[in-house]
Design a protein around this motif. Structure first.
Motif, short mmCIF file in Angstrom:
data_model
loop_
_atom_site.label_atom_id
_atom_site.label_comp_id
_atom_site.label_asym_id
_atom_site.label_seq_id
_atom_site.Cartn_x
_atom_site.Cartn_y
_atom_site.Cartn_z
N ILE A 77 0.85 -1.19 0.00
CA ILE A 77 0.00 0.00 0.00
C ILE A 77 0.89 1.23 0.00
N ASN A 78 0.59 2.17 -0.88
CA ASN A 78 1.33 3.43 -0.93
C ASN A 78 0.39 4.58 -1.25
N VAL A 79 0.44 5.61 -0.40
CA VAL A 79 -0.36 6.81 -0.61
C VAL A 79 0.52 8.02 -0.35
N GLY A 80 0.48 8.99 -1.25
CA GLY A 80 1.22 10.24 -1.08
C GLY A 80 0.29 11.43 -1.23
N PHE A 81 0.45 12.44 -0.34
CA PHE A 81 -0.47 13.58 -0.40
C PHE A 81 0.17 14.81 0.25
N LYS A 82 -0.30 15.96 -0.18
CA LYS A 82 0.14 17.23 0.37
C LYS A 82 -0.74 17.59 1.57
N ALA A 83 -0.10 17.88 2.70
CA ALA A 83 -0.82 18.28 3.91
C ALA A 83 0.21 18.66 4.97
N LEU A 84 -0.26 19.31 6.03
CA LEU A 84 0.58 19.65 7.18
C LEU A 84 1.79 20.49 6.79
N GLY A 85 1.63 21.30 5.75
CA GLY A 85 2.70 22.21 5.35
C GLY A 85 3.81 21.55 4.55
N GLY A 86 3.58 20.33 4.06
CA GLY A 86 4.61 19.65 3.29
C GLY A 86 4.01 18.49 2.53
N TYR A 87 4.85 17.48 2.28
CA TYR A 87 4.40 16.29 1.55
C TYR A 87 4.50 15.08 2.46
N ASN A 88 3.50 14.18 2.36
CA ASN A 88 3.42 13.04 3.26
C ASN A 88 3.20 11.75 2.48
N THR A 89 3.71 10.66 3.01
CA THR A 89 3.43 9.35 2.43
C THR A 89 3.15 8.35 3.54
N VAL A 90 2.28 7.39 3.22
CA VAL A 90 1.98 6.26 4.09
C VAL A 90 2.16 5.01 3.26
N SER A 91 2.96 4.06 3.75
CA SER A 91 3.21 2.86 2.96
C SER A 91 3.31 1.63 3.85
N ILE A 92 2.91 0.51 3.28
CA ILE A 92 3.09 -0.81 3.89
C ILE A 92 3.84 -1.66 2.89
N SER A 93 4.95 -2.25 3.31
CA SER A 93 5.81 -2.99 2.39
C SER A 93 6.15 -4.36 2.96
N ALA A 94 6.40 -5.31 2.06
CA ALA A 94 6.95 -6.62 2.41
C ALA A 94 8.39 -6.68 1.94
N VAL A 95 9.30 -7.06 2.84
CA VAL A 95 10.72 -7.04 2.53
C VAL A 95 11.34 -8.39 2.92
N ALA A 96 12.22 -8.88 2.07
CA ALA A 96 12.98 -10.08 2.39
C ALA A 96 14.39 -9.91 1.86
N ASN A 97 15.37 -10.41 2.60
CA ASN A 97 16.73 -10.30 2.13
C ASN A 97 17.61 -11.37 2.76
N SER A 98 18.70 -11.70 2.09
CA SER A 98 19.61 -12.73 2.59
C SER A 98 20.98 -12.50 1.99
N SER A 99 22.00 -13.07 2.63
CA SER A 99 23.35 -12.94 2.12
C SER A 99 24.20 -14.06 2.69
N VAL A 100 25.22 -14.42 1.94
CA VAL A 100 26.16 -15.45 2.38
C VAL A 100 27.56 -15.02 1.98
N SER A 101 28.51 -15.30 2.84
CA SER A 101 29.92 -15.06 2.56
C SER A 101 30.65 -16.37 2.83
N ALA A 102 31.10 -17.02 1.77
CA ALA A 102 31.70 -18.35 1.89
C ALA A 102 33.16 -18.32 1.46
N PRO A 103 34.05 -18.91 2.25
CA PRO A 103 35.47 -18.95 1.86
C PRO A 103 35.68 -19.88 0.68
N GLY A 104 36.64 -19.52 -0.18
CA GLY A 104 36.93 -20.35 -1.34
C GLY A 104 37.41 -21.74 -0.96
N SER A 105 38.07 -21.88 0.19
CA SER A 105 38.55 -23.20 0.62
C SER A 105 37.41 -24.17 0.81
N LEU A 106 36.26 -23.68 1.31
CA LEU A 106 35.09 -24.54 1.50
C LEU A 106 34.46 -24.90 0.16
#
Length: 450
Positions: free
Chosen positions: A109-138
């Motif tokens: 969900i994303n909503v952007g609007f002008k109010a309160l003397g500036g610009y405002n946004t409300v958002s709901i996001s789904a985030v996923a992330n991963s990482s691996v660091s593996a030595p070459g010997s392995l």
């Protein structure tokens, strides 16, 4: 039954999701009409109000690494196989350190609007992330099998997080300082699942009848409704963790908060900007721990390292990695906290005085996340030839090498805004249309300005 094996960190190479990542469309940082500049710097605002299409307002998928996927997967007899397959020839050796990560963000969900003397946004996001660091010997040992009497494997790391994020943003001009604009975003975070593995060492020495092993490592899994799987080592007389069974997984499994702060300043034909993103973290509950409890020594006579093949390459790799470290489950339910990993964006944009629709920008992005820290510089040309069309082309150079990015944004007179781009063009694809270069991103958005 769903099983998620935590010890096959190398499997993250095959299906990365990314953790601790500010997954955004960096090619749009200086681009006129791009509605999501505020996610890169909360001081940016928009000329129009807007509503994002649910789930597709700003969709980003990316991978990044120092080892490319064409060193992990190979074509063989019409199939795609893992680098451990014994039928492969001329397989490349791995370097000393091999990093690979992935990120996914969908704005629900994303909503952007002008109010309160500036610009405002409300958002709901789904985030996923991963990482691996593996030595070459392995990785080289996984590929070649046992060919020496002694092996030393150091500094093998991996992590993965998934969470939902509710963000409130406000930005405004500072009238007392002409040209200055500031903004801030507050984020409430609901943690879905988290995994973290730190394997400091594994020394293997072949004795007369068995392997003498010294290992040190620990793993934390923050999920509800999961149980360790174990195997028994007769030589050591203990059960060690071989995987994770997740038949009754449920969420949430943690809560947290974070802040973004930013500022922009216009001076003559230059626009300067600075933002610090994701200042905060998540407190995880329902955490299980497996550990060697410091440095542990044991013998294993049934541990014979053989290279993979067939349909069980991933299972074979998981079993081999578990047998190297032999972590024991630690009783109790733990709590732990993870930092989001702070991102800093520093930018400067120059507007051509004789053709204002064309600008040139330089952006430095640094992600501060411990052993997974990275930085890049992106130089871009940005043009808005007509009011409803803008485009950016950019060159990027940094921790993950050199690349090319682009973004095109089109806004129709009927209130439809569409953008498409790639922060890094993938280059050559496999027959299954999988990028062979690990540095790749895809950015898409459908929104309705009004």
């Amino acid at each position: 039954m769903i099983k998620k094996y935590i010890f096959s960190g190398v499997l993250v190479f095959a299906a990365v999701s990314s953790v601790n990542a500010q997954t955004n469309t960096y090619s749009g940082y200086f681009l006129d009409n791009f509605l999501y500049q505020y996610q890169l710097n909360p001081a940016f605002g928009n000329e129009n109000n807007f509503v994002g299409f649910p789930g597709l307002g700003n969709l980003t998928v990316e991978t990044q690494g120092t080892v490319h996927l064409n060193k992990i997967f190979y074509p063989l007899n019409g199939k795609t196989v893992l680098f451990t397959n014994p039928d492969l020839t001329n397989v490349s050796k791995f370097g000393k350190s091999n990093k690979l990560g992935g990120d996914f963000r969908a704005n629900i969900i994303n909503v952007g609007f002008k109010a309160l003397g500036g610009y405002n946004t409300v958002s709901i996001s789904a985030v996923a992330n991963s990482s691996v660091s593996a030595p070459g010997s392995l990785l080289n040992m996984l590929r070649e099998g046992i060919s020496n009497d002694t092996y030393k494997i150091n500094d093998f790391w991996m992590y993965g997080n998934s969470y939902a994020e509710i963000a409130l943003n406000h930005s405004r001009d500072i009238k007392q300082v002409p040209g200055l604009r500031v903004g801030a975003t507050f984020k409430f975070i609901v943690g879905m699942a988290s995994a973290y593995g730190k394997f400091k060492k594994a020394d293997l020495n072949l004795g007369e009848n068995s392997w003498d092993i010294v290992s040190q490592g620990e793993v934390y899994i923050s999920t509800k409704g999961t149980e360790w799987e174990t195997k028994y080592n007769e030589n050591a007389g203990w059960h060690y963790v071989s995987g994770l069974e997740a038949d009754n997984f449920s969420a949430p499994n943690g809560y947290g908060a974070a802040f973004d702060i930013g500022a922009t300043y216009k001076w003559k034909d230059f626009n300067f900007s600075l933002a610090i993103l994701d200042l905060g973290g998540i407190a995880w509950t329902n955490t299980q721990k497996a550990s060697t409890n410091g440095e542990q020594r044991f013998q294993s006579s049934d541990y014979i390292f053989t290279i993979g093949g067939g349909d069980n390459e991933f299972d074979k790799m998981k079993d081999d990695l578990a047998a190297i470290y032999q972590l024991q489950a630690v009783d109790g339910n733990y709590k732990r906290a993870t930092m989001q990993g702070t991102t800093m964006n520093i930018g400067v944009e120059y507007e051509l005085p004789y053709y204002r629709p064309l600008t040139f920008g330089l952006l430095n992005t640094t992600r501060m996340c411990g052993g997974y820290t990275w930085t890049e510089f992106r130089i871009s040309a940005n043009v808005t030839p007509v009011k409803y069309v803008s485009a950016s082309a950019n060159l990027v150079c940094g921790t993950y090498g050199v690349g090319f990015g682009w973004l095109v944004n089109v806004t129709s007179v009927k209130g439809i805004d569409l953008f498409l781009g790639m922060d890094r063009v993938p280059g050559k694809l496999s027959k299954q249309y999988v990028p062979l270069n690990s540095n790749f991103s895809f950015n898409f958005g459908l929104n309705f300005p009004f």
